[in-house]
Design an enzyme around this catalytic site. Sequence first.
Site, PDB file in Angstrom:
ATOM      1  N   SER A 135      29.761   8.942 -64.695  1.00 36.67           N
ATOM      2  CA  SER A 135      30.335   8.362 -63.256  1.00 36.67           C
ATOM      3  C   SER A 135      29.358   9.118 -62.209  1.00 36.67           C
ATOM      4  O   SER A 135      29.198   8.356 -61.184  1.00 36.67           O
ATOM      5  CB  SER A 135      31.764   8.641 -63.002  1.00 36.67           C
ATOM      6  OG  SER A 135      31.954   9.988 -63.111  1.00 36.67           O
TER       7      SER A 135
ATOM      8  N   GLU B  70      29.801  -1.072 -63.813  1.00 36.66           N
ATOM      9  CA  GLU B  70      28.246  -0.931 -63.286  1.00 36.66           C
ATOM     10  C   GLU B  70      27.302  -0.708 -64.558  1.00 36.66           C
ATOM     11  O   GLU B  70      27.481   0.094 -65.307  1.00 36.66           O
ATOM     12  CB  GLU B  70      28.066   0.348 -62.355  1.00 36.66           C
ATOM     13  CG  GLU B  70      28.809  -0.009 -61.034  1.00 36.66           C
ATOM     14  CD  GLU B  70      28.784   1.248 -60.109  1.00 36.66           C
ATOM     15  OE1 GLU B  70      28.860   1.290 -58.915  1.00 36.66           O
ATOM     16  OE2 GLU B  70      29.022   2.416 -60.799  1.00 36.66           O
TER      17      GLU B  70
ATOM     18  N   HIS C 171      29.047   1.997 -66.734  1.00 36.78           N
ATOM     19  CA  HIS C 171      29.775   2.838 -65.950  1.00 36.78           C
ATOM     20  C   HIS C 171      31.236   2.073 -65.788  1.00 36.78           C
ATOM     21  O   HIS C 171      31.415   1.106 -64.808  1.00 36.78           O
ATOM     22  CB  HIS C 171      29.545   3.306 -64.637  1.00 36.78           C
ATOM     23  CG  HIS C 171      30.312   3.972 -63.802  1.00 36.78           C
ATOM     24  ND1 HIS C 171      30.595   4.144 -62.588  1.00 36.78           N
ATOM     25  CD2 HIS C 171      31.335   4.896 -64.427  1.00 36.78           C
ATOM     26  CE1 HIS C 171      31.590   4.912 -62.039  1.00 36.78           C
ATOM     27  NE2 HIS C 171      31.825   5.399 -63.164  1.00 36.78           N
TER      28      HIS C 171
ATOM     29  N   ASN D 123      30.901   4.895 -56.337  1.00 39.24           N
ATOM     30  CA  ASN D 123      31.220   6.240 -56.225  1.00 39.24           C
ATOM     31  C   ASN D 123      30.283   6.754 -54.810  1.00 39.24           C
ATOM     32  O   ASN D 123      30.627   7.384 -54.003  1.00 39.24           O
ATOM     33  CB  ASN D 123      31.070   7.276 -57.161  1.00 39.24           C
ATOM     34  CG  ASN D 123      32.141   7.134 -58.095  1.00 39.24           C
ATOM     35  OD1 ASN D 123      33.286   6.539 -57.692  1.00 39.24           O
ATOM     36  ND2 ASN D 123      31.854   7.626 -59.253  1.00 39.24           N
TER      37      ASN D 123
HETATM   38  P1  NAI Z   1      38.078  13.496 -71.189  1.00 37.40           P
HETATM   39  O1  NAI Z   1      37.721  14.795 -70.996  1.00 37.40           O
HETATM   40  O2  NAI Z   1      39.273  12.850 -70.993  1.00 37.40           O
HETATM   41  O3  NAI Z   1      37.262  13.220 -72.515  1.00 37.40           O
HETATM   42  C1  NAI Z   1      36.111  13.640 -73.039  1.00 37.40           C
HETATM   43  C2  NAI Z   1      36.227  13.553 -74.615  1.00 37.40           C
HETATM   44  O4  NAI Z   1      35.008  13.942 -75.424  1.00 37.40           O
HETATM   45  C3  NAI Z   1      37.069  14.743 -75.151  1.00 37.40           C
HETATM   46  O5  NAI Z   1      38.077  13.934 -75.892  1.00 37.40           O
HETATM   47  C4  NAI Z   1      36.227  15.799 -75.802  1.00 37.40           C
HETATM   48  O6  NAI Z   1      37.092  16.032 -76.941  1.00 37.40           O
HETATM   49  C5  NAI Z   1      34.983  14.740 -76.166  1.00 37.40           C
HETATM   50  N1  NAI Z   1      33.829  15.412 -76.668  1.00 37.40           N
HETATM   51  C6  NAI Z   1      33.208  16.461 -75.836  1.00 37.40           C
HETATM   52  N2  NAI Z   1      32.130  16.736 -76.507  1.00 37.40           N
HETATM   53  C7  NAI Z   1      32.083  16.126 -77.601  1.00 37.40           C
HETATM   54  C8  NAI Z   1      31.156  15.840 -78.447  1.00 37.40           C
HETATM   55  N3  NAI Z   1      29.884  16.588 -78.358  1.00 37.40           N
HETATM   56  N4  NAI Z   1      31.180  14.875 -79.227  1.00 37.40           N
HETATM   57  C9  NAI Z   1      32.209  13.980 -79.534  1.00 37.40           C
HETATM   58  N5  NAI Z   1      33.080  14.181 -78.664  1.00 37.40           N
HETATM   59  C10 NAI Z   1      33.186  15.169 -77.415  1.00 37.40           C
HETATM   60  O7  NAI Z   1      36.852  12.725 -70.065  1.00 37.40           O
HETATM   61  P2  NAI Z   1      36.991  11.501 -69.595  1.00 37.40           P
HETATM   62  O8  NAI Z   1      37.689  11.493 -68.215  1.00 37.40           O
HETATM   63  O9  NAI Z   1      37.198  10.482 -70.707  1.00 37.40           O
HETATM   64  O10 NAI Z   1      35.205  11.269 -68.979  1.00 37.40           O
HETATM   65  C11 NAI Z   1      34.435  10.784 -70.050  1.00 37.40           C
HETATM   66  C12 NAI Z   1      33.186  10.356 -69.258  1.00 37.40           C
HETATM   67  O11 NAI Z   1      33.620   9.259 -68.564  1.00 37.40           O
HETATM   68  C13 NAI Z   1      32.772  11.381 -68.253  1.00 37.40           C
HETATM   69  O12 NAI Z   1      31.301  11.112 -68.167  1.00 37.40           O
HETATM   70  C14 NAI Z   1      33.229  10.961 -66.915  1.00 37.40           C
HETATM   71  O13 NAI Z   1      32.480  11.289 -65.700  1.00 37.40           O
HETATM   72  C15 NAI Z   1      33.202   9.492 -66.905  1.00 37.40           C
HETATM   73  N6  NAI Z   1      34.276   8.525 -66.418  1.00 37.40           N
HETATM   74  C16 NAI Z   1      35.562   9.057 -66.150  1.00 37.40           C
HETATM   75  C17 NAI Z   1      36.262   8.504 -65.405  1.00 37.40           C
HETATM   76  C18 NAI Z   1      37.946   8.905 -65.091  1.00 37.40           C
HETATM   77  O14 NAI Z   1      38.475   8.337 -64.332  1.00 37.40           O
HETATM   78  N7  NAI Z   1      38.255   9.981 -66.050  1.00 37.40           N
HETATM   79  C19 NAI Z   1      35.995   7.100 -64.636  1.00 37.40           C
HETATM   80  C20 NAI Z   1      34.698   6.547 -65.065  1.00 37.40           C
HETATM   81  C21 NAI Z   1      33.812   7.466 -65.834  1.00 37.40           C
END
Ligand code: NAI
Length: 753
Positions: free
Chosen positions: A465, A498, A486, A536
């Site tokens: 993001s 996006e 995104h 954002n």
């Molecule tokens: P999260 O922390 O909930 O999930 C991340 C997941 O990735 C975890 O389950 C973790 O175990 C896994 N992970 C970490 N390293 C890994 C690897 N090397 N291989 C496989 N799995 C791995 O994070 P979230 O919130 O889902 O965010 C993920 C991405 O989405 C980020 O880049 C964030 O900026 C983006 N994003 C998040 C939003 C939100 O509202 N949470 C909205 C839009 C984008």
Amino acid sequence: MNVTKSNSASDTLAGLDSQLHCFTVARDDRGVVSVSLDVPNRSMNVIDERVLDELTWIVNSLQTDATAKVVVFRSGKASGFLAGADVHEIAGLHDHELLAQTLRRGQDLFDRIEQISAVTVAAIDGPCMGGGLEWALACDHRVISDSPATRLGLPEIRLGLLPAWGGTQRLPQTVGLAAALPLILKGKAVDATRAIRIGLADRMVSAAHFSSKVAQVVAEVLDGKFPQRQRNRSWTTRIAERLAIGRRMILQQARHEIHKQDPEQHYPAALLVVDAIERGLTDRVDGLAAERQHFATLLESPTSRRLMGLFFQRERAKNLKTWAPLPSSDGSPKAADQPADTAEPLPEIRNLVVIGGGVMGAEIAQLAAAKDFHVTVQEIDAAAADAARKRIEGLVKQWAKYQHADEQMLTKIRQQLHVTCDDTALSKADLVIEAVVERESVKRQVFRDVERLIGDDTLLVSNTSSLRVQRMAEVTSHPDRVAGLHFFNPVSRMELVEVVHTHDTDPRVLQRLLQFARSLGKTPVVTADSPGFIVNRVLFPYLGEAVQMTIEGYDAEFIDRPMRSFGMPMGPLELLDHVGIDIAAHVADSLSGVLPDAQAVAERLKEMSEAGELGKKSGQGFYLYKDGKMDRPVVSGQSECFADKEVFCDDGLTPTQRRVLYPMINEAMRCLDEKIVRESWMVDLAVVLGTGFAPFRGGPLQWLDDAGADVVRQNMEILAEQFGSHFEPVPGLLAAAQWKEPLMRMHPSLETL
Ligand code: NAI
């Protein structure tokens, strides 16, 4: 049984065949007339001038045809029954006389369908919206298919209008007042199961055998054995609707709700809907007159013009050609310049691997599986995979409940979805979406590892993001196939994606991603690779200014309330609490390089985050929460006006609104200056869909046009003296202030509005 299939099979329909382009009429020797609509050169049927003409001729013939026993109206297209009236034609109806005529014509036509002596049946397989449903409501019976694509609704309110071909009259008559009101006021379509439950349709039949099932219904009608429609209503509703006082109470309650949800009356259509319904309860003619009158008033309202503008922008965004790159400087067309239908077909995306099954990965995976993609979610270890499985299962159940999905559909989705910790699925992936934690080093490592295992044609995208996609592309040996996708949280409900291209992204990669986004039902906006992309980037200065005001000691409600009045779904501080202060701190950090004066805000968010004040999820942010519900602001601060109103040019804003909104407007212009997107409507569409920015205002740049760029420039200069350099108008805004031409003028398709 003899079936004559031509455009004019009966005596009374004779002579029409050469004139019908949109309809086919067939008739059998039992007196069953089948009227089938297939509007040429349209993927979906819509009612335009020509359809109205031809339907009028057909109805004229049927009215004098004593031998017709049953008339079945159906679609000749597989895409559904009818999408409604042609919005482009509606938007162009500026002439009052012409508008009144068109409305009256539709009303009279549907009245006459209601009066045809033969039994009329609307056979609906797929969407049946707006004017299509008004037509179907004029029929004696509605038979619908059980296809998930079958949806019935009156969405006019979403364009700031009301149904004006009898919809406000016939829907309450058909399903009762209590069920009709939310359908018209929210404009949401119902699926087949719900349509049957509320009595909107008489019979649900298998989509797989639709024609033969409709034929069975026709046979029952001919035999006089077709049963009366059932409505599933509680006894209290039944009694209330039968008594005049009960009906008055229901309408009063509806008005009360409308005032509560929209105290400023930004969306005038809702109260006018209630008025048209109420007048029709005592006199249908008066109700129909109210429909016409209110429609004409609403069509000229700024709210409707802005909502229609957004409708057209959505259409443009969904068209792949909109995003084709401009011809290169030497004039040679690139592959993606060619119209999508003549260019070489793009390789299909079927197999998807999502890396990371956290909040976003799980949501993306669930949605893609529901849309029939094969999805593998790859997690880091067994415990994380277990957690991802649970998270996805929860989402699948939620989805099933919302979609009224049966066990068979649930089983199918579960079979499409796998969670694993190994990387074997990568070799067969058409698309890999990285959704791991928002840390550049982790993401770059994932890109390095994944690239070694994927095929030559596989696309590799990040859901980041706030990081630059280029930073991930540069660790790969094929940066041309790397891009950003995104998604917004919650993925199933947020319409925007996006689609981010770097300098190296191949145009055909972009086209494949656009197709993928569309097949998930999303509206894509293509942006350049800059921190925060559009949403954002434009949202943060607005949130940041609100945070800055709390640092100065202002009360949270003092800041949030005026922004809700402006039309935002929630105030900026409430929004930060919802998103999570920790996530916001992260975004603030990434954006501080591109945004002036953002340091203090980023530090404040970091402090709060470190103190565990994460917003709604921790029970405390800018507000305190009790049992997940907002209780009160953490600090009751000063709530006095901070600026002398008199010094500002009139832009229709209060001092708080001006202070919080202007940084957002400035940033939206900066995005144009920096060519993050090509045209101003793209910023507006992204910001409305991604943040909920007051849709009736059309987006930040539409608002700027409406307020006047020169007025805003002058006010910004005053604010810059008081509050800092982020209020200094960016070059694009200074230029716009001098043009004295609206920004939207640059986009001819919107000029017709
Ligand atoms: P999260 O922390 O909930 O999930 C991340 C997941 O990735 C975890 O389950 C973790 O175990 C896994 N992970 C970490 N390293 C890994 C690897 N090397 N291989 C496989 N799995 C791995 O994070 P979230 O919130 O889902 O965010 C993920 C991405 O989405 C980020 O880049 C964030 O900026 C983006 N994003 C998040 C939003 C939100 O509202 N949470 C909205 C839009 C984008």
